[in-house]
Design an enzyme around this catalytic site. Sequence first.
Site, PDB file in Angstrom:
ATOM      1  CB  SER A 139     -20.308 -11.831  18.717  1.00  0.00           C
ATOM      2  OG  SER A 139     -18.834 -11.960  19.001  1.00  0.00           O
ATOM      3  CE1 TYR A 152     -19.887 -12.271  13.562  1.00  0.00           C
ATOM      4  CE2 TYR A 152     -18.414 -11.921  15.139  1.00  0.00           C
ATOM      5  CZ  TYR A 152     -19.454 -12.472  14.874  1.00  0.00           C
ATOM      6  OH  TYR A 152     -20.145 -13.614  15.592  1.00  0.00           O
TER       7      TYR A 152
END
Length: 260
Positions: A139, A152
């Site tokens: 990401s 994350y």
Amino acid sequence: MNGKVAIVTGAASGIGRGIAEVLLREGCRVSVLDWNEEEGSSAVTEMTDDREQVQFIRTDVSKEADIVRAVELTVAKWGTVDILVNNVGTHYYRAVEQVTTDEWDRVMTTDLRGHFLMMQKVLPIMTEQAKGAIVNIASVHALQTVPHFSVYAAVKGGVVAMSRSIALEYASKGIRVNTVLPGYTRNKNVDRILNELDENERSERKRRMAWNIPLGRLADPVEIGEAVAFLASDRASFITGTTLAVDGGESSHLSWGHWK
């Protein structure tokens, strides 16, 4: 890519499904892996009615036995694994003080350990045939992030670093390992939110979602799939150990406004 065998994790919806659709279009035979049996079965039916080209395997990548079974079923059906796309992932939007140990462990187990174990199980197959391509989905949060995404961001940074190391380890064996960093991408949750709004509200919400993206919109999952297909193909034969942001330019600039 005609006839190549691919495994895509988390492929029942969202980015994973977009990747699987592109690989099928390019001629791959695809094992669609996902924990959600209903969505996974529906997805493969909607992609194609040719069961010689696609199969769904219910897989929880937090369980090593499920990973072993998925690889075995893929090899049993098509004889090998040429491409692995590690896409599956989860996250929690939490302040640091609110993150529980169980939540930390779940994200690390699914997003990092799951990627590692999938690679560990297919690398001997790729080594034996002296070729293979792995694309790990991380990401843009691996590069630049926002508050409340600490877990994350940590796990996606880990995916990038792990991919580089494995790329170096297996380059001499003809195996390439690269990472794709998607930006804000349309998925079922985004579509659900937009579908609940009237036309004027929907337009405003889309604008707010894309406020920090130079191209002015969210990505379509298929656009992530196009980048993955390139890196997995022979057209990228001299590319390994690299990280490709597919984010509409979001990670290329500073934002001087308040984060929204």
